[in-house]
Design an enzyme around this catalytic site. Structure first.
Site, PDB file in Angstrom:
ATOM      1  N   SER A   1       3.636   1.658  -6.012  1.00 45.14           N
ATOM      2  CA  SER A   1       4.344   2.187  -4.846  1.00 45.14           C
ATOM      3  C   SER A   1       5.808   1.779  -4.938  1.00 45.14           C
ATOM      4  O   SER A   1       6.131   0.743  -5.534  1.00 45.14           O
ATOM      5  CB  SER A   1       3.726   1.602  -3.577  1.00 45.14           C
ATOM      6  OG  SER A   1       4.595   1.772  -2.481  1.00 45.14           O
TER       7      SER A   1
ATOM      8  N   TYR B   1       0.509  -5.758   1.938  1.00 42.57           N
ATOM      9  CA  TYR B   1       0.459  -4.542   1.110  1.00 42.57           C
ATOM     10  C   TYR B   1       1.590  -4.569   0.082  1.00 42.57           C
ATOM     11  O   TYR B   1       1.365  -4.340  -1.108  1.00 42.57           O
ATOM     12  CB  TYR B   1       0.573  -3.305   2.004  1.00 42.57           C
ATOM     13  CG  TYR B   1       0.578  -1.994   1.242  1.00 42.57           C
ATOM     14  CD1 TYR B   1      -0.608  -1.403   0.832  1.00 42.57           C
ATOM     15  CD2 TYR B   1       1.779  -1.353   0.913  1.00 42.57           C
ATOM     16  CE1 TYR B   1      -0.609  -0.206   0.119  1.00 42.57           C
ATOM     17  CE2 TYR B   1       1.785  -0.156   0.210  1.00 42.57           C
ATOM     18  CZ  TYR B   1       0.583   0.417  -0.181  1.00 42.57           C
ATOM     19  OH  TYR B   1       0.591   1.599  -0.897  1.00 42.57           O
TER      20      TYR B   1
HETATM   21  N1  LIG Z   1       0.083   7.169   1.060  1.00 32.58           N
HETATM   22  C1  LIG Z   1       1.231   6.633   0.670  1.00 32.58           C
HETATM   23  O1  LIG Z   1       2.267   6.698   1.365  1.00 32.58           O
HETATM   24  C2  LIG Z   1       1.307   5.970  -0.668  1.00 32.58           C
HETATM   25  C3  LIG Z   1       0.177   5.531  -1.339  1.00 32.58           C
HETATM   26  N2  LIG Z   1       0.309   4.867  -2.533  1.00 32.58           N
HETATM   27  C4  LIG Z   1      -0.872   4.373  -3.239  1.00 32.58           C
HETATM   28  O2  LIG Z   1      -1.642   5.467  -3.661  1.00 32.58           O
HETATM   29  C5  LIG Z   1      -3.011   5.094  -3.770  1.00 32.58           C
HETATM   30  C6  LIG Z   1      -3.858   6.115  -3.036  1.00 32.58           C
HETATM   31  O3  LIG Z   1      -3.480   6.117  -1.670  1.00 32.58           O
HETATM   32  P1  LIG Z   1      -3.721   7.344  -0.689  1.00 32.58           P
HETATM   33  O4  LIG Z   1      -4.394   8.434  -1.392  1.00 32.58           O
HETATM   34  O5  LIG Z   1      -2.482   7.594   0.031  1.00 32.58           O
HETATM   35  O6  LIG Z   1      -4.726   6.639   0.353  1.00 32.58           O
HETATM   36  P2  LIG Z   1      -6.128   7.107   0.956  1.00 32.58           P
HETATM   37  O7  LIG Z   1      -6.423   6.131   2.036  1.00 32.58           O
HETATM   38  O8  LIG Z   1      -6.111   8.547   1.274  1.00 32.58           O
HETATM   39  O9  LIG Z   1      -7.119   6.865  -0.265  1.00 32.58           O
HETATM   40  C7  LIG Z   1      -7.423   5.597  -0.728  1.00 32.58           C
HETATM   41  C8  LIG Z   1      -8.596   5.690  -1.657  1.00 32.58           C
HETATM   42  O10 LIG Z   1      -8.937   4.376  -2.120  1.00 32.58           O
HETATM   43  C9  LIG Z   1     -10.341   4.214  -1.989  1.00 32.58           C
HETATM   44  N3  LIG Z   1     -10.713   2.820  -1.809  1.00 32.58           N
HETATM   45  C10 LIG Z   1     -10.260   1.944  -0.890  1.00 32.58           C
HETATM   46  N4  LIG Z   1     -10.876   0.766  -1.026  1.00 32.58           N
HETATM   47  C11 LIG Z   1     -11.749   0.899  -2.038  1.00 32.58           C
HETATM   48  C12 LIG Z   1     -12.706   0.042  -2.644  1.00 32.58           C
HETATM   49  N5  LIG Z   1     -12.876  -1.213  -2.241  1.00 32.58           N
HETATM   50  N6  LIG Z   1     -13.444   0.513  -3.674  1.00 32.58           N
HETATM   51  C13 LIG Z   1     -13.292   1.776  -4.082  1.00 32.58           C
HETATM   52  N7  LIG Z   1     -12.424   2.648  -3.557  1.00 32.58           N
HETATM   53  C14 LIG Z   1     -11.670   2.214  -2.539  1.00 32.58           C
HETATM   54  C15 LIG Z   1     -10.715   5.051  -0.787  1.00 32.58           C
HETATM   55  O11 LIG Z   1     -12.078   5.342  -0.842  1.00 32.58           O
HETATM   56  P3  LIG Z   1     -12.963   5.341   0.512  1.00 32.58           P
HETATM   57  O12 LIG Z   1     -12.286   6.286   1.427  1.00 32.58           O
HETATM   58  O13 LIG Z   1     -14.286   5.795   0.068  1.00 32.58           O
HETATM   59  O14 LIG Z   1     -12.910   3.952   1.024  1.00 32.58           O
HETATM   60  C16 LIG Z   1      -9.829   6.270  -0.971  1.00 32.58           C
HETATM   61  O15 LIG Z   1     -10.440   7.194  -1.811  1.00 32.58           O
HETATM   62  C17 LIG Z   1      -3.115   3.694  -3.190  1.00 32.58           C
HETATM   63  O16 LIG Z   1      -3.133   2.747  -4.231  1.00 32.58           O
HETATM   64  C18 LIG Z   1      -1.822   3.551  -2.403  1.00 32.58           C
HETATM   65  O17 LIG Z   1      -1.434   2.209  -2.292  1.00 32.58           O
HETATM   66  C19 LIG Z   1       1.529   4.669  -3.116  1.00 32.58           C
HETATM   67  C20 LIG Z   1       2.656   5.097  -2.513  1.00 32.58           C
HETATM   68  C21 LIG Z   1       2.652   5.792  -1.244  1.00 32.58           C
HETATM   69  C1  LIG Z   2      13.616   0.861   2.059  1.00 35.21           C
HETATM   70  C2  LIG Z   2      14.441   2.127   2.176  1.00 35.21           C
HETATM   71  C3  LIG Z   2      13.930   3.330   2.588  1.00 35.21           C
HETATM   72  C4  LIG Z   2      12.550   3.417   3.130  1.00 35.21           C
HETATM   73  C5  LIG Z   2      11.475   3.475   2.399  1.00 35.21           C
HETATM   74  C6  LIG Z   2      10.138   3.566   2.937  1.00 35.21           C
HETATM   75  C7  LIG Z   2       9.933   3.543   4.413  1.00 35.21           C
HETATM   76  C8  LIG Z   2       9.139   3.700   2.077  1.00 35.21           C
HETATM   77  C9  LIG Z   2       7.769   3.781   2.404  1.00 35.21           C
HETATM   78  C10 LIG Z   2       6.896   3.862   1.380  1.00 35.21           C
HETATM   79  C11 LIG Z   2       5.477   3.803   1.492  1.00 35.21           C
HETATM   80  C12 LIG Z   2       4.806   3.993   2.796  1.00 35.21           C
HETATM   81  C13 LIG Z   2       4.797   3.539   0.370  1.00 35.21           C
HETATM   82  C14 LIG Z   2       3.415   3.323   0.268  1.00 35.21           C
HETATM   83  O1  LIG Z   2       2.936   2.799  -0.706  1.00 35.21           O
HETATM   84  C15 LIG Z   2      14.742   4.569   2.591  1.00 35.21           C
HETATM   85  C16 LIG Z   2      14.799   5.102   4.006  1.00 35.21           C
HETATM   86  C17 LIG Z   2      14.141   5.598   1.707  1.00 35.21           C
HETATM   87  C18 LIG Z   2      16.163   4.366   2.048  1.00 35.21           C
HETATM   88  C19 LIG Z   2      16.730   3.070   2.302  1.00 35.21           C
HETATM   89  C20 LIG Z   2      15.878   1.960   1.818  1.00 35.21           C
END
Ligand SMILES: NC(=O)C1=CN([C@@H]2O[C@H](COP(=O)(O)OP(=O)(O)OC[C@H]3O[C@@H](n4cnc5c(N)ncnc54)[C@H](OP(=O)(O)O)[C@@H]3O)[C@@H](O)[C@H]2O)C=CC1
Ligand SMILES: CC1=C(/C=C/C(C)=C/C=C/C(C)=C/C=O)C(C)(C)CCC1
Length: 308
Positions: free
Chosen positions: A181, A194
């Site tokens: 992320s 997180y």
């Molecule tokens: N959404 C966002 O803004 C962002 C997300 N990410 C990362 O992307 C990845 C996917 O996230 P996203 O699709 O958004 O989230 P979701 O919550 O939609 O999906 C998460 C997935 O992880 C699975 N999971 C959680 N815990 C376990 C476990 N113990 N064992 C097996 N599977 C598990 C869930 O399965 P189940 O539902 O069956 O529990 C689900 O399929 C994550 O690593 C997240 O940190 C990165 C950047 C941004």
């Molecule tokens: C820090 C920062 C920002 C915010 C970023 C955010 C809020 C990111 C969220 C990311 C998530 C939810 C990731 C999940 O894995 C901006 C506004 C882009 C620009 C200025 C610096």
């Protein structure tokens, strides 16, 4: 005299290093022009995606299927989601299997990894995607929730890597994808555990990628997406959402699979997040604080609802 000679030697060393760095930079930028690496053909690949039942994981499964992998295996906790995602993959004509597997449970991971090998075959692409966030400030978080975040987001990756990478090394081919992320590089308050887990996962992926650099057939790709519109961070909002709109999970999946095919080690999404990294490296902390305040990054978790 001795100090003078020492300084001269240091200067010569620095000049040499600068010249070498310039040469490496030029080579890295220009070599794709005369030796473009052909995109990897995925037709013989078996891809296993953790957290493949929903969100980014589900979209990754569909995109890998569209790009022609031979088999898809999905792991997750919720059977109904896994079944539904598998059905969608099969409707694209790709063989799909799913297993309820809690990746935080290492015995279960090792057992199910053996079962996949026996029933489906050798996994050639492992996608560490499963993740959770509970979205409470540190002092309001109970200890078990803090531990759970680390178990699922970080430690689980050790278990899946141990279960599958040995086979890839023995066969001399494979690929590990880690869904990290942008918060691994620039943290926000209200999701301390997180952000810590994502930073740890990033270091793990970076170390893995370097460790694999001597094994040309086995590669690693780390993806660092900005906020993506799945249910995971539902409600989270920076101050100017029109300026920093969330990514679509389909886009993250498409760019990730493309990065795997091109053998790219790191992918920051969207590309504009590179400015965030540059800013963090050059601006003094008070200036960064003002930017974070102005853009609402300090308060964006106050509206967080998550998956409920
Ligand atoms: N959404 C966002 O803004 C962002 C997300 N990410 C990362 O992307 C990845 C996917 O996230 P996203 O699709 O958004 O989230 P979701 O919550 O939609 O999906 C998460 C997935 O992880 C699975 N999971 C959680 N815990 C376990 C476990 N113990 N064992 C097996 N599977 C598990 C869930 O399965 P189940 O539902 O069956 O529990 C689900 O399929 C994550 O690593 C997240 O940190 C990165 C950047 C941004
Ligand atoms: C820090 C920062 C920002 C915010 C970023 C955010 C809020 C990111 C969220 C990311 C998530 C939810 C990731 C999940 O894995 C901006 C506004 C882009 C620009 C200025 C610096």
């Amino acid at each position: 005299m001795a100090t003078w000679r020492g300084s001269l030697a240091l200067l010569a060393l620095l000049v040499l290093l600068a010249l070498q760095t310039f040469r490496w930079l030029l080579r890295a930028l220009l070599s794709p022009l005369w030796t473009p690496t052909p995109a990897r053909d995925l037709s013989g690949d078996v891809v296993l995606i953790t957290g493949g039942g929903r969100g980014i994981g589900r979209q990754l499964a569909l995109e890998f299927a569209r790009q022609g992998v031979s088999k898809v295996v999905l792991w997750g906790r919720t059977e109904s989601c896994l079944r539904d995602a598998c059905h969608a993959v099969r409707s694209l004509g790709t063989e799909c299997h799913y297993t309820v597997c809690d990746v935080a449970n290492r015995e279960q991971v090792y057992r199910e990894a053996r079962a996949v090998r026996d029933k489906v075959g050798d996994v050639s692409i492992l996608v560490n995607n499963a993740g959770v966030v509970h979205g409470k400030p540190l002092l309001e978080s109970d200890d078990d929730a803090l531990l759970k975040t680390q178990h699922i987001n970080v430690l689980a990756q050790f278990w899946t890597l141990k279960a599958f990478v040995r086979g890839m090394l023995e066969r001399g081919s494979g690929h590990v994808v880690s869904v990290s992320s942008v918060l691994a590089l620039a943290a926000i308050p209200g999701a301390t555990d997180y952000c810590a887990s994502k930073a740890a996962g990033y270091a793990l992926a970076e170390s893995l990628a370097l460790g694999l650099s001597g094994t040309p057939g086995v590669r690693a790709t780390t993806v660092l997406p900005y906020h993506t519109s799945t249910d995971m961070f539902r409600g989270m909002q920076p101050r100017f959402p029109w300026l920093f709109p969330p990514l679509e999970p389909e886009t993250v999946a498409r760019r990730t699979v493309q990065a795997v095919r091109e053998g790219r080690a790191f992918l920051l999404l969207p590309w504009t997040m590179n400015f965030l990294i540059i800013m963090k490296s050059i601006l003094p902390q008070p200036a960064l604080d003002e930017i974070y305040k102005f853009t609402g990054s300090y308060t964006c978790m106050q509206t967080f609802k998550g998956r409920g």
